[in-house]
Design an enzyme around this catalytic site. Structure first.
Site, PDB file in Angstrom:
ATOM      1  N   LYS A  58       5.348   4.411   4.863  1.00 45.96           N
ATOM      2  CA  LYS A  58       6.003   3.350   4.085  1.00 45.96           C
ATOM      3  C   LYS A  58       6.430   3.864   2.704  1.00 45.96           C
ATOM      4  CE  LYS A  58       5.298  -0.306   6.912  1.00 45.96           C
ATOM      5  NZ  LYS A  58       6.383  -1.046   7.567  1.00 45.96           N
ATOM      6  N   TYR A 112       0.821  -1.218   0.000  1.00 50.16           N
ATOM      7  CA  TYR A 112       0.000   0.000   0.000  1.00 50.16           C
ATOM      8  C   TYR A 112       0.854   1.268   0.000  1.00 50.16           C
ATOM      9  CZ  TYR A 112       0.261  -0.515   5.196  1.00 50.16           C
ATOM     10  OH  TYR A 112       0.667  -0.672   6.487  1.00 50.16           O
TER      11      TYR A 112
END
Ligand code: COA
Length: 284
Positions: free
Chosen positions: A181, A166
């Site tokens: 991330k 994601y």
């Protein structure tokens, strides 16, 4: 603050490690630091590397999270130590790197520590955003910078960051983690180029959902969510933590010496497009 631990017992024995596809003693003489290395995926990577001969140093905030790995290491005769560390505290990381490198170079760093929970963006507080960004993005950079400086001084090293698909697909409910991330992925690619001249490789893995206590408590708290997630995985199952750990081991090993700046997805095909038809639907 950081401190050395040496546990004598653990609460419950972990499941035995499955047979390794790697050569025994592959990491003999190597020293690795793993953030969040006492729980979940971090623990599986710690166990696998230690069983292959590495000296494994784990770091996490909660001393209780060290117990299981230290107890197993003692029972198995693995070389291991554990250190209390909050990856959001740059000064503590610098002190720890100084302490650890006094005993010899640290050859590998695994940035695995993470914090995550599902929360609609409009309800996400500043503190919640900061907590996750602090652990995932700041923490990865702080550890990378401090261990990186020592690797530069020692002539090289290997870094591995744990991200998630994601980071590029996005995922409703985890804007904090997805944003962090994505930053770690950009850091991976940037430093792979910037530090190649120092013989430091920087890669990432993006595991799909895998069975772990943290994931089941936070990401699929009930069976319905789990079933819906599972339905989106072409392979029809979650990964095991041990499969993901083996994937990490390959990227840390000499077998991937020419690989840098890469992010390897391991999600049973979950993040790939599915086209307009169900598989097999238009094939007679
Ligand atoms: N939903 C919404 N907000 C949450 C939350 C949740 N499930 N969990 C924490 N928060 C918020 C807190 O309310 C707090 O907000 P505030 O500052 O507005 O009061 C903020 O996040 C910080 O929480 P706190 O617990 O004080 O931070 P922390 O730094 O000690 O820990 C986490 C942050 C994310 C690590 C912690 O919530 C946690 O342990 N999560 C589960 C473990 C985990 O994430 N494992 C990794 C799985 S991939």
């Amino acid at each position: 603050m950081t401190s050395n631990d040496s546990a004598t017992s653990g609460d419950s024995a972990p499941a035995p490690l499955p047979p390794s596809p790697f050569a025994p003693q592959l990491f003999q003489g190597k020293r690795v630091f793993i953030t969040g290395g006492g729980t979940g995926l971090g623990l599986e990577i710690s166990r696998r590397l230690a069983s292959l001969g590495a000296h494994v140093m784990i770091g996490s905030r909660n001393k209780d999270h060290h117990e299981s790995f230290l107890a197993e290491a003692k029972a198995e005769g693995w070389s291991a130590s554990a250190h209390v560390l909050d990856v959001r505290k740059l000064g503590d990381i610098a002190d720890l790197v100084r302490e650890l490198t006094a005993d010899g170079p640290v050859d590998m760093l695994v940035n695995n520590a993470a914090g995550n929970f599902v929360c609609p963006a409009e309800r996400l507080s500043e503190g919640a955003w900061r907590a996750v960004l602090g652990i995932v993005l700041d923490g990865t950079f702080y550890c990378t910078r401090e261990f990186g400086k020592s690797m530069i001084a020692n002539g090289g090293g290997v870094m591995l960051n744990v991200v998630a698909t994601y980071a590029w697909t996005g995922m409703p409910g985890v804007v904090h983690s997805a944003s962090a991330k994505a930053g770690v992925l950009a850091m991976t690619r940037t430093l792979a180029v910037e530090w190649a001249r120092h013989k430091i490789r920087v890669n990432a893995i993006a595991p799909g959902p895998f069975e772990s206590e943290g994931a089941s408590g936070n990401l699929w708290p009930d069976g319905d969510v789990k079933a819906r997630l599972m339905a989106g995985i072409p392979a029809g199952r979650f990964a095991t933590a041990s499969e993901v750990a083996d994937h990490a081991v390959w990227l840390l090993s000499g077998a991937s010496d020419y690989v840098t700046g890469e992010c390897f997805t391991m999600d049973g095909g979950a993040s790939l497009g599915r086209g307009m038809w169900e598989p097999g639907e238009r094939v007679r």
